[in-house]
Write a protein that holds these residues in place. Structure first.
Motif: not given
Lengths: 595, 377
Positions: B237-248, B258-265, B340-342
């Motif tokens: 559930l947490g990972m789904i929430g994460l995906a939603i938040a990142v996508t939004a 600016r970092g890689s999505l893989g590392v972020l997840f 990772l983001f900035l």
């Protein structure tokens, strides 16, 4: 048959178990004080005793869910204390709250427990079929457990415990909070299991009549075992001491009971229809001359009678209760005309919560000075009806008059006439007994001399002098109950409402309670009381039986008992009558549904 | 352990997590918390609660009236971040500031244009520091305006040697000075903390309250199996929430990653484990849903919000409070997210923070395992 073969091997052996819990005030309560017990294979053993006797603690220790302060436990030859690995797969356990997941369906609950007990997939179909046949749950497999009635939940709980074939089945108060019909069905299932599959069963219950169905009864009280043996042996503690008294026509049984209980020789007295069942503390050679009674007859004792004899011997407060004072609570005496006048009038009372109809067209009248009972299992609609009577909950439709006031318009006025004791007494735990009384006196607007007079009356009438300055949170429950009643009576209400006043109360305290209620009624107070103890119906002048929000029967105890008459039952008990009434109702519903 | 035992163990874990998943899916509040809340928070913080300041009122003290000073004034007047008003004396500006009429003072001294030619001009900036965050923000905007003015001036005057004005831009990565670029990564911390800690603490407390643990403990299921089966569904559930938040945040607000999505997840999954560990640890000590929720909010959610550096800068906290932040897992996750983001995959930041989170996950889950015994007391 047990006598011929050598005794079967013990399944549970407990030795000198002690367990105490912190009581929240820096001290400890001894839940178990030296309990030794042996349960042999193939036996069905009942642990009986009032709430707080230590039944649940003992069961949890046996299940390894708690560890004892001292003592030893062996279950299926394994030392539970030294190797505390719980969850032996050959033991099934059903806790008090049934252990069901309410958001799962009936089938999902069963599957979960089957997986946890590693029941092989191949055996399941057959097992489930047998369980559904036993419990009648087959039609409801897709229903969420939350949506089952109390009786059905209890059966599902049992089914989950029986999803494996356990060598030992342990049930903690499986019948508490369940209606008498479901209770009867559950016992039928248990007895069938023991007979056909010779399982060992340990079951705790506060209902003494249920213990009579087992082949061994263990009587517990205040953390100790008072006696054990076959139900007959336990009942025999009251042999040659149990009598049924016939009363002169003008004497009400509950009044006779109230005075009989003040005699030091009397262990117990309860109303039984128009008669009184009396148990003496000591054996007598021949039937003595009883006061108040016109005739007496010796009867075969029940387990409950034996239990009361044992309890009187064990109870620390051995002195018989003092005769109650008879200061009138309400100044007015009841005239013959008044006693015909209804103080409470309920017509077509309906209460809905959304779609759910909690109270469905209920009708009754209560006359002045009556003791009126609302009986029924949990969820029957008793408490909802009750709250409407007290003006705590508005009604959906119908008519409701209390003390002459229409509750739809004059709730505040009606409240002046009403005293209410909630199930969990509404007292301030941090105030002293006296401060609570003073607070309630001012809440009811009592002033000056009247207030002084009422406070003195309350202290004396309810004998609260000993705890006057104690914090209410720390006084024993018996005192709390008395204080709650005193607070409810300060403003001299004409009607006293008591919601489940005797649930979770030990039998001695229950006798004392009814004696007090009898006195109040004599003084002209109308008493309305809810209870799920069927035998307490005998104290009422009139009562209604409710189930699923509907009123199934109403009348005097004798009238209602007549409805239990069936071939083979000439003198039905209240319990039997209730079951009969409910079965008739269900049959009628079924017919209506089928047509 | 025999093959059969292993098989039964796996079957019990599967049965228990299936049960947990069903309960989760049937409970509308868990869906709300896991899926609706991330979106809601993103929208709320993205649109409504932006810390961006626009048209901030400031006073510009014009002690120097040279064309250079005039052009600085022009730069402030032309910026959409400021609404400057010119005053003659510092005394007057001070009054405006203390009255709250302006949020900052820019002072151009008499010697400004002389020093500018000499190459060591100073612009004094005073901010009303009652609201430290706003002050810092306004100060940064002012620096931005001056820097832009300077760049413009260099272009037109062709100076390529020393910086004539002593100003250095402090915010490196959030070039547009958009606060939602800070806030949105920070939101992930809140979402993961809520799902991981609050929800698990609640579901375990519910089992105590409803008496189901008592029945469960009497079956052969082991504490480790209970823990694993609680982790699995809420981790998903947490990972789904994460995906939603990142996508939004990417689609709605174009927050850079600016970092890689893989590392972020990966680091988010790690933090989620830490949060689950905190939730489970709380639940071993409280057997009541109300206390569990209070404890989870106080011990995990509020610190994640206030002390992780997500809203309030850790460097501007009093040393005692800043010291506390070192024990908060959220602090390390915020550092990771902002990097990772900035900034990008900056391993010198990622590796130590990840190592600390990993240690915390092991510690918390290990403690939970030790404390969860199949006993009712």
């Amino acid at each position: 048959m047990e006598a011929i073969a050598p005794p079967p091997a013990p399944v549970i052996v407990c030795g000198a178990l002690c367990k105490s819990f912190p009581d929240g005030r820096g001290g400890v309560t001894n839940a178990l004080a030296g309990v030794s017990l042996e349960v042999r294979r193939g036996f069905m053993v009942a642990l009986v005793g009032p709430d707080g006797a230590g039944k649940t603690t003992l069961i949890r220790l046996i299940m390894g869910l708690l560890s004892p302060d001292s003592g030893a436990i062996q279950v299926l030859r394994r030392d539970i204390v030294r190797s505390p690995k719980t969850g032996e797969s050959h033991i099934s356990y059903m806790p008090q709250k049934f252990g069901l997941y309410e958001d799962l369906t009936v089938q999902e609950n069963l599957d979960l427990y089957a997986d946890l007990h590693s029941v092989p997939a191949a055996d399941r179909a057959q097992r489930y079929a047998a369980l559904f046949a036993m419990t009648n749950l087959g039609r409801f497999t897709k229903r969420l457990a939350r949506r089952l009635s109390g009786g059905m939940k209890q059966k599902l709980g049992l089914a989950c415990a029986l999803v494996q074939s356990p060598r030992l089945l342990v049930l903690d108060e499986p019948t508490v909070g369940v209606d008498p019909v479901s209770r009867q069905e559950l016992w039928a299932i248990l007895l069938h299991l023991v007979k056909t599959e010779s399982r060992t069963v340990l079951v705790s219950t506060p209902y003494l009549e249920e213990a009579e169905l087992c082949n061994h009864a263990v009587v517990m009280y205040q953390g100790k075992i008072l006696a054990e043996g076959s139900p007959r042996e336990v009942a025999d503690h009251a042999r040659k001491r149990t009598f049924r008294l016939t009363l002169p026509a003008e004497t009400k049984p509950r009044q006779a009971v109230a005075s009989l209980l003040t005699f030091p020789a009397v262990a117990d007295a309860v109303p039984e229809g128009s008669q009184v069942r009396l148990v003496l503390k000591a054996k007598v050679a021949e039937i003595p001359q009883f006061p108040l009674a016109s005739a007496a007859q010796e009867v075969q004792p029940h387990l409950a009678d034996g239990f009361m004899v044992l309890l009187r011997q064990a109870a620390t407060t051995g002195a018989p209760p003092a005769p109650l004072k008879t200061t009138p609570t309400v100044s007015a005496k009841i005239t013959a005309a008044e006693s015909e006048y209804p103080v409470v009038e309920v017509r077509d009372l309906v209460r809905r919560f959304g779609e759910f109809v909690a109270v469905d067209h209920v009708n009754f009248q209560i006359r002045k000075g009556e003791i009126f009972g609302l009986l029924g299992p949990n969820g029957a609609g008793k408490s909802t009806t009750f709250r409407m009577l007290c003006g705590l909950l508005p009604l959906s439709s119908g008519m409701l008059r209390v003390a002459g006031y229409d509750l739809r318009h004059a709730r505040a006025w009606a409240r002046q006439e009403v005293g209410y004791v909630a199930q969990k007494f509404s007292l301030y735990a941090h105030l002293s007994v006296w401060e609570n009384l003073v607070f309630f006196a001012s809440a009811y607007g009592l002033r000056g001399n009247r207030r002084k007079q009422r406070l003195t009356w309350a202290m004396e009438e309810f004998d609260l002098g000993a705890v006057r300055f104690h914090a209410t949170g720390h006084i024993p429950d018996g005192y709390k109950r008395r204080l709650a009643m005193a607070c409810a009576l300060l403003h001299e209400p004409t009607i006293l409402f008591l919601d489940e006043p005797t649930s979770g109360v030990d039998p001695l305290a229950r006798r004392e309670f009814w004696r007090r209620i009898t006195t109040l009624a004599n003084q002209g107070v109308t008493v309305v009381v809810t209870t799920h103890f069927m035998e307490e119906a005998e104290y009422c002048d009139r009562l209604v039986i409710m189930m699923n929000g509907r009123m199934l029967a109403g009348g005097t105890p004798a009238e209602i008992r007549q409805r239990g008459k069936a071939p083979g039952i000439s003198e039905p008990t209240m319990q039997e009558a209730f079951i009969r009434v409910v079965m008739d109702e269900e049959r009628a519903l079924h017919k209506a549904g089928g047509a | 352990m025999t093959e059969k035992d292993k098989f039964e163990k796996v079957r019990r874990i599967i049965a228990m997590s299936r049960k947990e998943t069903r309960q989760m899916l049937r409970d509308p509040s868990s869906i709300a918390l896991g899926m609706v809340l991330p979106l809601l928070l993103i929208l709320l913080f993205g649109y409504g609660l932006s810390l961006d300041a626009k048209h901030v009122p400031i006073a510009v003290v014009m002690e120097d009236h040279s064309p250079a000073a005039q052009s600085v004034w022009g730069a402030f007047a032309g910026s959409r971040y400021f609404r400057p008003r010119a005053v003659n004396s510092m005394f007057r500006a001070d009054k405006l500031l203390s009255a709250g009429r302006v949020d900052g003072i820019v002072r151009l001294r008499h010697e400004f244009s002389r020093d500018l030619h000499a190459g060591h001009a100073k612009i004094q900036f005073t901010a009303n520091s009652i609201d430290a965050n706003r002050a810092r923000l306004v100060e940064n905007y002012a620096r931005g305006v001056v820097a832009a003015w300077l760049a413009q001036r260099q272009l037109t005057h062709g100076w390529h040697d020393d910086q004539p004005v002593a100003i250095q831009q402090q915010i490196w990565f959030n070039r547009g000075l958009v606060s939602r670029y800070f806030l949105v990564p920070g939101l992930l911390v809140l979402i993961m903390t809520l799902i991981g800690a609050l929800m698990t603490a609640l579901v375990v407390a519910r089992e105590w309250e409803r008496g189901t643990f008592e029945a469960l403990f009497a079956t052969p299921v082991e504490p480790t199996e209970i823990i694993i089966s609680k982790i699995i569904p809420y981790f998903c559930l947490g990972m789904i929430g994460l995906a939603i938040a990142v996508t939004a945040s990417r689609l709605l607000f174009h927050v850079p990653i600016r970092g890689s999505l893989g590392v972020l997840f990966l680091v988010s999954a790690l933090y989620l484990l830490v949060a689950l560990g905190m939730g489970l640890l709380i639940s071993t000590r409280t057997k009541n849903q109300f206390i569990a929720s209070q404890a989870a909010l106080l011990l995990t959610f509020l610190p994640a919000m206030m002390l992780s550096g997500f809203i309030f800068d850790i460097r501007s906290m009093p040393p005692a409070i800043a010291a506390i932040t070192y024990v908060l897992p959220a602090r390390y996750f915020v550092a990771l997210l902002q990097t990772l983001f900035l900034a990008g995959d900056i391993w010198s930041v990622i590796l130590p923070n990840t190592a600390i989170l990993m240690l915390m996950a092991v510690l918390l889950l290990g403690m939970t395992r030790r404390l969860l015994v199949k006993r009712l007391q």
